[in-house]
Design an enzyme around this catalytic site. Sequence first.
Site, PDB file in Angstrom:
ATOM      1  N   LYS A   1       0.905  -1.252   0.203  1.00 35.21           N
ATOM      2  CA  LYS A   1      -0.282   0.127   0.489  1.00 35.21           C
ATOM      3  C   LYS A   1       1.032   1.442  -0.447  1.00 35.21           C
ATOM      4  CE  LYS A   1      -3.184  -2.396   2.905  1.00 35.21           C
ATOM      5  NZ  LYS A   1      -3.909  -2.701   4.219  1.00 35.21           N
ATOM      6  N   GLY A   2       1.689   0.618   0.749  1.00 38.17           N
ATOM      7  CA  GLY A   2       3.436   2.170   0.732  1.00 38.17           C
ATOM      8  C   GLY A   2       3.172   3.367  -0.567  1.00 38.17           C
TER       9      GLY A   2
ATOM     10  N   GLU B   1       8.230   1.457  -5.483  1.00 40.90           N
ATOM     11  CA  GLU B   1       8.581   1.237  -4.746  1.00 40.90           C
ATOM     12  C   GLU B   1       8.734   2.114  -3.976  1.00 40.90           C
ATOM     13  OE1 GLU B   1       7.733  -0.678  -2.344  1.00 40.90           O
ATOM     14  OE2 GLU B   1       8.773  -2.267  -1.810  1.00 40.90           O
ATOM     15  N   ASP B   2       7.548   2.494  -2.460  1.00 45.24           N
ATOM     16  CA  ASP B   2       8.399   3.774  -1.701  1.00 45.24           C
ATOM     17  C   ASP B   2       8.820   3.488  -0.626  1.00 45.24           C
ATOM     18  OD1 ASP B   2       7.240   1.080  -0.168  1.00 45.24           O
ATOM     19  OD2 ASP B   2       6.328   1.909   1.845  1.00 45.24           O
TER      20      ASP B   2
ATOM     21  N   ASP C   1      15.096  -1.544   1.496  1.00 42.60           N
ATOM     22  CA  ASP C   1      15.535  -1.370   2.657  1.00 42.60           C
ATOM     23  C   ASP C   1      16.439  -2.287   2.636  1.00 42.60           C
ATOM     24  OD1 ASP C   1      16.939  -1.641   5.354  1.00 42.60           O
ATOM     25  OD2 ASP C   1      14.741  -0.913   6.257  1.00 42.60           O
TER      26      ASP C   1
ATOM     27  N   LYS D   1      17.304   2.759   1.281  1.00 47.35           N
ATOM     28  CA  LYS D   1      18.094   2.716   3.054  1.00 47.35           C
ATOM     29  C   LYS D   1      18.752   2.223   2.741  1.00 47.35           C
ATOM     30  CE  LYS D   1      15.085   2.541   6.959  1.00 47.35           C
ATOM     31  NZ  LYS D   1      14.846   1.842   8.183  1.00 47.35           N
TER      32      LYS D   1
ATOM     33  N   PHE E   1      14.079   4.374  11.406  1.00 46.95           N
ATOM     34  CA  PHE E   1      12.304   3.699  10.516  1.00 46.95           C
ATOM     35  C   PHE E   1      11.822   4.747  10.462  1.00 46.95           C
ATOM     36  CE2 PHE E   1       8.318   2.208  11.341  1.00 46.95           C
ATOM     37  CZ  PHE E   1       8.751   0.531  10.380  1.00 46.95           C
TER      38      PHE E   1
ATOM     39  N   ASP F   1       4.052   3.325   6.502  1.00 54.00           N
ATOM     40  CA  ASP F   1       3.110   3.320   7.899  1.00 54.00           C
ATOM     41  C   ASP F   1       4.435   2.629   8.967  1.00 54.00           C
ATOM     42  OD1 ASP F   1       2.095   0.063   8.515  1.00 54.00           O
ATOM     43  OD2 ASP F   1       3.238   0.061   6.266  1.00 54.00           O
TER      44      ASP F   1
ATOM     45  N   ARG G   1       0.601   6.675   7.548  1.00 57.26           N
ATOM     46  CA  ARG G   1       0.799   6.207   6.286  1.00 57.26           C
ATOM     47  C   ARG G   1      -0.194   7.920   5.457  1.00 57.26           C
ATOM     48  NH1 ARG G   1       1.448   1.709   3.639  1.00 57.26           N
ATOM     49  NH2 ARG G   1       0.909  -0.179   5.382  1.00 57.26           N
TER      50      ARG G   1
END
Length: 179
Positions: A44-45, A99-100, A103, A131, A152, A159, A165
């Site tokens: 969802k991000g 993609e949000d 990581d 990141k 974070f 989220d 969000r």
Amino acid sequence: MLNDIKEVLFSEEEISERCKELASEIEACYKETGATPLVLALLKGSIPFMAELIKRFTIPVELEFMSVSSYSGVASTGDVKINKDMDVSCRGRSILLVEDIIDTGRTIKQVVQLLYDRGAEDVKIVALLDKKEGRVVECEADYVGFDIPNAFVVGYGLDYNQKYRNLPFVGVLKEEVYS
């Protein structure tokens, strides 16, 4: 929610401006090839980022969505699960994977491999955030909005347990909120 934010990394205005720049870079690539990209957002991000990005394109695009998960709380489980698959075939298509955040790299690497296994002609990755300190597998985005420290972050689609969000910026979540 604002009281839970330690610091704002990127404002709504900074994100909007960077999306304009990214769209211009991405668009130049697809104009060169003549391909109509299938913009595949990972739910969802990535939705706020994808929405901001695609409204800047002047080339035709098609939209598609997948829902994949690999997180529990603030940590990656290392197991990528497809919760909602694509509704259209990617065979022979040029995919722009949105993609949000990248990581660990596990999720994006597995999704890219899946798309190629399904016959995608080309897969390019655009990530709002990268990141690099969090990487556990080799994975690089073709286009990156911002590099971030090993913190974070929430907001602008990202989220913590489905909250934050809707914040219009990207910020660092206070540790006491999730520890």
